[in-house]
Design a protein around this motif. Structure first.
Motif, PDB file in Angstrom:
ATOM      1  N   VAL A 251     -84.730  96.902  48.042  1.00 21.12           N
ATOM      2  CA  VAL A 251     -83.709  96.759  47.008  1.00 21.12           C
ATOM      3  C   VAL A 251     -82.472  97.588  47.369  1.00 21.12           C
TER       4      VAL A 251
ATOM      5  N   ARG B 189     -94.511 100.396  46.450  1.00 20.43           N
ATOM      6  CA  ARG B 189     -93.338 100.722  45.656  1.00 20.43           C
ATOM      7  C   ARG B 189     -92.182 101.157  46.557  1.00 20.43           C
TER       8      ARG B 189
ATOM      9  N   VAL C 133     -88.328  89.927  46.559  1.00 17.84           N
ATOM     10  CA  VAL C 133     -87.143  90.769  46.452  1.00 17.84           C
ATOM     11  C   VAL C 133     -85.921  89.907  46.736  1.00 17.84           C
TER      12      VAL C 133
ATOM     13  N   HIS D  77     -85.840  94.074  36.671  1.00 17.66           N
ATOM     14  CA  HIS D  77     -85.051  94.902  37.581  1.00 17.66           C
ATOM     15  C   HIS D  77     -85.802  96.184  37.888  1.00 17.66           C
ATOM     16  N   ASP D  78     -86.983  96.319  37.271  1.00 20.75           N
ATOM     17  CA  ASP D  78     -87.767  97.551  37.370  1.00 20.75           C
ATOM     18  C   ASP D  78     -88.780  97.412  38.507  1.00 20.75           C
ATOM     19  N   ILE D  79     -88.579  98.203  39.562  1.00 21.08           N
ATOM     20  CA  ILE D  79     -89.418  98.082  40.759  1.00 21.08           C
ATOM     21  C   ILE D  79     -90.876  98.437  40.455  1.00 21.08           C
ATOM     22  N   ASP D  80     -91.084  99.533  39.731  1.00 18.87           N
ATOM     23  CA  ASP D  80     -92.451  99.950  39.381  1.00 18.87           C
ATOM     24  C   ASP D  80     -93.171  98.842  38.615  1.00 18.87           C
TER      25      ASP D  80
ATOM     26  N   VAL E 186     -87.781  90.600  41.725  1.00 19.85           N
ATOM     27  CA  VAL E 186     -87.028  91.823  41.478  1.00 19.85           C
ATOM     28  C   VAL E 186     -85.779  91.797  42.354  1.00 19.85           C
TER      29      VAL E 186
ATOM     30  N   SER F 168     -92.583  95.666  38.651  1.00 16.88           N
ATOM     31  CA  SER F 168     -92.869  94.491  39.479  1.00 16.88           C
ATOM     32  C   SER F 168     -94.123  94.718  40.328  1.00 16.88           C
TER      33      SER F 168
ATOM     34  N   VAL G 218     -90.746  98.167  48.464  1.00 19.54           N
ATOM     35  CA  VAL G 218     -89.852  97.340  47.634  1.00 19.54           C
ATOM     36  C   VAL G 218     -88.547  98.088  47.356  1.00 19.54           C
ATOM     37  N   TRP G 219     -88.707  99.385  47.091  1.00 18.05           N
ATOM     38  CA  TRP G 219     -87.533 100.206  46.774  1.00 18.05           C
ATOM     39  C   TRP G 219     -86.543 100.190  47.935  1.00 18.05           C
TER      40      TRP G 219
END
Lengths: 255, 255
Positions: free
Chosen positions: A248, A241, A206, A192-195, A40, A197, A244-245
């Motif tokens: 990003v 989540r 990441v 590209h979608d964190i959820d 991601v 991934s 990771v968020w």
């Protein structure tokens, strides 16, 4: 466990028209056999470039990709790719069945493999339709069936569900998890979608912004048995989540 | 029913107008349609059909098929290789700009006026360009994702040619083939105007020179009817080979 995919110091610089663009600076990671790894990163992080280099569709400018120990210089035999543009990666002049059979038709019992793959994605009834007669989600199922019928040692998926609606997307995510657990294949899933991934992966790589490096390798410590409702609302999911968020967001700021 | 009615209405009106006006005109060069139709069966008797019409059509068929095969093979080669394309493009532009009838005297110098060869060469050369140029464009317009798919599944050269390049270019090839067909019919007639004594075109010219005006008109009607039959046959072949293309376009418009 044996290493399936070994990306070592991969770099890619696009040259041309008096301007060099460094898309990937230095990517190093390993994927074990049977793993499901999500990649991601912020948009424009060179995710597609990375995937095309791994798939042997694009020459790298430095470093190496090895699949089962063999350096990748052209599309290797043990690899299948599911592209984001499902409508453009299926052969519109072939039926669903023929689309799945085409890459494997020199193998013995290819008809049975294709039949089984179509059944696994729930499309046995549409085998004789043409791809354009199906909905977007069903077309992507055909592409997945074609990939698993090919029996690759690594399955690469390039934002495969970016263009389908949310409900179809959830179904397809569950399909990928189910197939992965049943067939024991190695999957590299770019998104590209964190959820998505976190929901899908065993770990999430990441990527930084361009020029791309691996910013973090986040293990996803969730139970193997995952459901859209329970997993996504669990505290553990929320924690990974947000981790990771944050990464990003950090990647975006660094640019 | 309505469609048939619509299709037949205008021809019926035109025939009626022709019938009435030519009956009233009393012109030697424009005989009544009733007279023209009366001499039709005796003019195009078995001898003329076997001796003139069928040989003309056979030459058209041979010349057209040579152009189709040659145009597609050359077009695929030129469309696939960039160096070849860069070399060939100026030459193609030059030859395309030459009106094919201009070549008839030149071809006749080499192949003689009266034989089949010069006529077949004329038809083939005239039909070649639209097929060739459209094939080049068609090959170049084959979807990138589809090419990547074919590469990543390691399709062999034969499969890539048949299932990717040829089918992908087929809508454009058909467009070229349709243009070529009308050029072919024109050249079939024109190639017989120079020093041929048999053939559909030659027969019409002989009627005209001998002031057999009603017979001349029957020849023109016959040519028109052949044109209609050929275009219907072409439509059938097109619907069969491009069913996927029409279906896909329809699906896109709806979606």
């Amino acid at each position: 466990m044996a290493v399936s995919l070994d990306v070592d110091g991969l770099a890619k610089t696009y040259t041309g028209h008096g301007r060099d663009v460094e898309a990937i600076r230095d990517l190093t990671f390993k994927v074990q056999q049977g793993e499901l790894v999500c990649v991601v990163g912020p948009s424009g992080a060179g995710k597609t470039t990375l995937l095309r280099c791994i798939a042997g569709l694009l020459d790298s400018s430095g470093g190496q990709v090895r699949l089962d120990g063999v350096p990748v210089t052209e599309p290797p035999p043990g690899m299948a790719v599911v592209f984001q543009e499902y409508g453009r990666s299926l052969f519109p002049w072939l039926t669903v069945r023929k689309n799945v059979e085409l890459p494997i038709k020199s193998r013995p019992a290819f008809r049975k493999s294709a039949e089984a793959a179509l059944e696994a994605v729930g499309l046995s009834d549409s085998a004789d339709a043409h791809p354009w007669q199906l909905s977007g989600g069903m077309q992507q199922r055909v592409a997945i069936a074609r990939a698993i019928a090919y029996e690759p040692s690594v399955l690469l998926m390039d934002e495969p569900f970016a263009a389908v609606d949310a409900q179809t997307r959830a179904d397809l995510e569950d399909l990928v998890r189910t197939l992965w657990r049943r067939l024991g294949i190695t999957i590299v899933f770019v998104t590209h979608d964190i959820d998505e991934s976190v929901y899908l992966g065993q770990r999430v790589l990441v990527l930084s912004n361009r020029p791309t490096t691996v910013l973090a390798d986040v293990p996803v410590d969730l139970p193997e048995e995952r459901t859209q409702l329970e997993t996504r609302s669990s505290p553990a999911f929320a924690e990974i989540r947000s981790q990771v968020w944050t990464l990003v967001q950090q990647a975006k700021k660094d640019s | 029913m309505r469609r048939v009615l619509l299709a037949v209405a205008l021809p019926a009106v035109l025939i009626a107008v022709w019938w009435v006006v030519s009956a009233l005109a009393g012109s030697f060069f424009w005989p009544p349609l009733s007279t023209v139709l009366a001499v039709f069966p005796e003019t195009w008797n078995a001898d003329r059909i076997v001796g003139d019409v069928l040989p003309s059509l056979a030459r058209l068929a041979i010349g057209y098929l040579i152009a189709l095969v040659g145009g597609v093979v050359l077009g695929v080669a030129i469309g696939s290789f960039r160096t070849l394309r860069a070399m060939a493009e100026p030459v193609l532009e030059f030859f395309r700009a030459l009106p094919p009838p201009v070549l008839i005297p030149v071809i006749a110098l080499f192949a003689g006026y009266t034989g089949w060869t010069s006529k077949i060469v004329t038809i083939a050369l005239g039909c070649l360009w639209p097929i060739l140029l459209n094939t080049v464009d068609g090959v170049r317009s084959v979807d990138e994702v589809l090419r990547d798919t074919a590469r990543s599944y390691r399709l062999g050269p034969v499969d890539r040619f048949l299932h990717v390049v040829l089918r992908g270019a087929s809508p454009r090839i058909v467009t070229g083939a349709r243009q070529a067909l009308s050029i072919g019919v024109i050249l079939m007639v024109i190639s017989e105007l120079f020093g041929a004594n048999r053939g559909l075109g030659a027969t019409i010219v002989q009627f005209q020179r001998g002031f057999e005006v009603p017979e001349m008109w029957t020849g023109i009607i016959l040519l028109g009817l052949l044109g209609v039959v050929l275009s219907v046959l072409f439509r059938l072949v097109e619907n069969w080979t491009l069913a996927w293309y029409h279906g896909q376009r329809q699906a896109e418009r709806k979606g």
